[in-house]
Design a protein around this motif. Structure first.
Motif, PDB file in Angstrom:
ATOM      1  N   ASP A   2      54.873  21.920  39.617  1.00 49.75           N
ATOM      2  CA  ASP A   2      53.664  21.666  38.819  1.00 49.75           C
ATOM      3  C   ASP A   2      52.669  22.818  38.868  1.00 49.75           C
ATOM      4  O   ASP A   2      51.799  22.923  38.013  1.00 49.75           O
ATOM      5  N   ASN A   3      52.762  23.652  39.890  1.00 48.65           N
ATOM      6  CA  ASN A   3      51.808  24.757  40.019  1.00 48.65           C
ATOM      7  C   ASN A   3      52.346  26.082  39.489  1.00 48.65           C
ATOM      8  O   ASN A   3      51.704  27.125  39.652  1.00 48.65           O
ATOM      9  N   ALA A   4      53.520  26.036  38.857  1.00 48.57           N
ATOM     10  CA  ALA A   4      54.176  27.297  38.475  1.00 48.57           C
ATOM     11  C   ALA A   4      53.304  28.158  37.561  1.00 48.57           C
ATOM     12  O   ALA A   4      53.242  29.381  37.726  1.00 48.57           O
ATOM     13  N   SER A   5      52.600  27.530  36.634  1.00 50.78           N
ATOM     14  CA  SER A   5      51.809  28.317  35.692  1.00 50.78           C
ATOM     15  C   SER A   5      50.696  29.084  36.417  1.00 50.78           C
ATOM     16  O   SER A   5      50.489  30.280  36.176  1.00 50.78           O
ATOM     17  N   VAL A   6      50.010  28.395  37.325  1.00 49.52           N
ATOM     18  CA  VAL A   6      48.937  29.048  38.091  1.00 49.52           C
ATOM     19  C   VAL A   6      49.528  30.122  38.994  1.00 49.52           C
ATOM     20  O   VAL A   6      49.062  31.272  39.018  1.00 49.52           O
ATOM     21  N   ASP A   7      50.567  29.770  39.739  1.00 52.22           N
ATOM     22  CA  ASP A   7      51.161  30.725  40.697  1.00 52.22           C
ATOM     23  C   ASP A   7      51.687  31.980  39.978  1.00 52.22           C
ATOM     24  O   ASP A   7      51.500  33.108  40.456  1.00 52.22           O
ATOM     25  N   CYS A   8      52.335  31.774  38.837  1.00 49.98           N
ATOM     26  CA  CYS A   8      52.855  32.928  38.086  1.00 49.98           C
ATOM     27  C   CYS A   8      51.693  33.768  37.551  1.00 49.98           C
ATOM     28  O   CYS A   8      51.761  35.001  37.526  1.00 49.98           O
ATOM     29  N   GLY A   9      50.610  33.109  37.152  1.00 44.80           N
ATOM     30  CA  GLY A   9      49.439  33.833  36.650  1.00 44.80           C
ATOM     31  C   GLY A   9      48.795  34.677  37.740  1.00 44.80           C
ATOM     32  O   GLY A   9      48.395  35.823  37.502  1.00 44.80           O
ATOM     33  N   VAL A  10      48.720  34.119  38.936  1.00 43.83           N
ATOM     34  CA  VAL A  10      48.160  34.858  40.076  1.00 43.83           C
ATOM     35  C   VAL A  10      49.013  36.105  40.344  1.00 43.83           C
ATOM     36  O   VAL A  10      48.488  37.201  40.579  1.00 43.83           O
ATOM     37  N   ALA A  11      50.327  35.931  40.262  1.00 47.36           N
ATOM     38  CA  ALA A  11      51.238  37.063  40.504  1.00 47.36           C
ATOM     39  C   ALA A  11      51.034  38.139  39.435  1.00 47.36           C
ATOM     40  O   ALA A  11      51.015  39.340  39.742  1.00 47.36           O
ATOM     41  N   VAL A  12      50.849  37.707  38.186  1.00 49.30           N
ATOM     42  CA  VAL A  12      50.638  38.686  37.105  1.00 49.30           C
ATOM     43  C   VAL A  12      49.379  39.506  37.384  1.00 49.30           C
ATOM     44  O   VAL A  12      49.383  40.735  37.296  1.00 49.30           O
ATOM     45  N   GLU A  13      48.309  38.823  37.744  1.00 47.20           N
ATOM     46  CA  GLU A  13      47.061  39.566  37.960  1.00 47.20           C
ATOM     47  C   GLU A  13      47.189  40.536  39.143  1.00 47.20           C
ATOM     48  O   GLU A  13      46.713  41.670  39.080  1.00 47.20           O
ATOM     49  N   ASN A  14      47.869  40.104  40.204  1.00 45.94           N
ATOM     50  CA  ASN A  14      48.139  41.042  41.320  1.00 45.94           C
ATOM     51  C   ASN A  14      48.833  42.301  40.790  1.00 45.94           C
ATOM     52  O   ASN A  14      48.498  43.422  41.164  1.00 45.94           O
ATOM     53  N   MET A  15      49.839  42.090  39.919  1.00 41.65           N
ATOM     54  CA  MET A  15      50.640  43.227  39.430  1.00 41.65           C
ATOM     55  C   MET A  15      49.812  44.116  38.505  1.00 41.65           C
ATOM     56  O   MET A  15      49.926  45.343  38.543  1.00 41.65           O
ATOM     57  N   LEU A  16      48.938  43.503  37.698  1.00 42.08           N
ATOM     58  CA  LEU A  16      48.110  44.316  36.790  1.00 42.08           C
ATOM     59  C   LEU A  16      47.088  45.143  37.579  1.00 42.08           C
ATOM     60  O   LEU A  16      46.802  46.290  37.220  1.00 42.08           O
ATOM     61  N   ILE A  17      46.568  44.572  38.641  1.00 40.92           N
ATOM     62  CA  ILE A  17      45.609  45.333  39.464  1.00 40.92           C
ATOM     63  C   ILE A  17      46.351  46.443  40.219  1.00 40.92           C
ATOM     64  O   ILE A  17      45.868  47.577  40.314  1.00 40.92           O
ATOM     65  N   ALA A  18      47.545  46.124  40.710  1.00 39.75           N
ATOM     66  CA  ALA A  18      48.347  47.159  41.383  1.00 39.75           C
ATOM     67  C   ALA A  18      48.634  48.299  40.409  1.00 39.75           C
ATOM     68  O   ALA A  18      48.533  49.479  40.767  1.00 39.75           O
ATOM     69  N   ALA A  19      48.975  47.950  39.161  1.00 41.99           N
ATOM     70  CA  ALA A  19      49.253  48.986  38.155  1.00 41.99           C
ATOM     71  C   ALA A  19      48.025  49.872  37.960  1.00 41.99           C
ATOM     72  O   ALA A  19      48.125  51.101  37.966  1.00 41.99           O
ATOM     73  N   GLU A  20      46.875  49.240  37.822  1.00 42.97           N
ATOM     74  CA  GLU A  20      45.631  50.016  37.642  1.00 42.97           C
ATOM     75  C   GLU A  20      45.432  50.985  38.810  1.00 42.97           C
ATOM     76  O   GLU A  20      45.042  52.136  38.615  1.00 42.97           O
ATOM     77  N   SER A  21      45.729  50.523  40.019  1.00 40.93           N
ATOM     78  CA  SER A  21      45.517  51.370  41.201  1.00 40.93           C
ATOM     79  C   SER A  21      46.441  52.591  41.177  1.00 40.93           C
ATOM     80  O   SER A  21      46.189  53.581  41.863  1.00 40.93           O
ATOM     81  N   LEU A  22      47.523  52.502  40.386  1.00 38.10           N
ATOM     82  CA  LEU A  22      48.481  53.613  40.280  1.00 38.10           C
ATOM     83  C   LEU A  22      48.310  54.362  38.955  1.00 38.10           C
ATOM     84  O   LEU A  22      49.193  55.124  38.545  1.00 38.10           O
ATOM     85  N   GLU A  23      47.197  54.091  38.301  1.00 33.02           N
ATOM     86  CA  GLU A  23      46.874  54.716  36.996  1.00 33.02           C
ATOM     87  C   GLU A  23      47.910  54.393  35.921  1.00 33.02           C
ATOM     88  O   GLU A  23      48.251  55.218  35.071  1.00 33.02           O
ATOM     89  N   ILE A  24      48.440  53.194  36.007  1.00 33.59           N
ATOM     90  CA  ILE A  24      49.385  52.695  34.997  1.00 33.59           C
ATOM     91  C   ILE A  24      48.682  51.574  34.240  1.00 33.59           C
ATOM     92  O   ILE A  24      48.040  50.716  34.856  1.00 33.59           O
TER      93      ILE A  24
END
Ligand SMILES: Cc1cc2nc3c(=O)[nH]c(=O)nc-3n(C[C@H](O)[C@H](O)[C@H](O)COP(=O)(O)O)c2cc1C
Length: 186
Positions: free
Chosen positions: A104-126
């Motif tokens: 039941d929490n998959a949508s939230v959990d997957c969204g949290v993972a996406v935001e982690n990855m987008l912030i990580a990308a920004e930190s690598l200038e991607i």
């Protein structure tokens, strides 16, 4: 402001990319940032599919536009009329995030993972852009052949996606943020 806060603040949805592929070691770091996201009761109910084949990314975009044409939703239909529109903005890498259908929490959990990855990308200038639109295709009858081709595991459904690549232009100003939606009770 420390580096983490700067990366959170500076991350913008990038919608114009250079054609060069994302560095493999950096991509691994970005995906790891997703794997280390929090999840309810630590179920980690996600599956990531990383696509770096232009032919597949382009076919996904075309197939999305085809089903968008038939949509009842005017907002979705609009995308099919635009010849230049590419659902992943011609980015060289696309990550599909599928979620465990029984969680039941998959949508939230997957969204949290996406935001982690987008912030990580920004930190690598991607640059990156979250792309929810592709779910209209991948969760439809027409999308089933892609789900099979992309080896999305049984019991998982498409929830979020994002694209990645080097930024063609640096966006410095954030879209306006709403005011009056924060309240401190002291
Ligand atoms: C769940 C979700 C779905 C989104 N889907 C799309 C999309 O399909 N296409 C797109 O261009 N942007 C998409 N976005 C990006 C938003 O438009 C963007 O985050 C918002 O306008 C704020 O801009 P910023 O990311 O630069 O802060 C999505 C964002 C979220 C959180």
């Amino acid at each position: 402001m420390n580096e983490t806060l700067k990366n959170i603040r500076n991350r913008r949805s990038t919608r114009a990319f250079l054609p060069e592929q994302v560095n493999g070691a950096d991509l691994t770091e970005i995906i790891d940032a997703g794997l280390y996201a929090p999840s309810a009761t630590n179920k980690q109910p996600w599956h990531f599919t990383i696509i770096q084949r232009k032919d597949i990314i382009d076919r996904l975009s075309e197939a999305f536009k085809e089903i968008a044409m038939k949509s009842d939703n005017e907002y979705i239909r609009r995308f099919s009329d635009n010849e230049k529109f590419h659902v992943f903005y011609n980015a060289p890498t696309v990550v599909l995030v599928s979620g465990d259908e029984s969680n039941d929490n998959a949508s939230v959990d997957c969204g949290v993972a996406v935001e982690n990855m987008l912030i990580a990308a920004e930190s690598l200038e991607i640059g990156g852009c979250w792309v929810g639109l592709i779910s209209y295709l991948l969760n439809s009858e027409e999308g089933k052949k892609f789900v099979k081709e992309l080896e999305i595991p049984e019991g998982f459904k498409q929830i979020h996606s994002f694209c990645l690549g080097y930024k063609k232009i640096e966006i410095t100003n954030a879209p306006a943020r709403k005011e009056n939606n924060v309240n401190y009770i002291k």
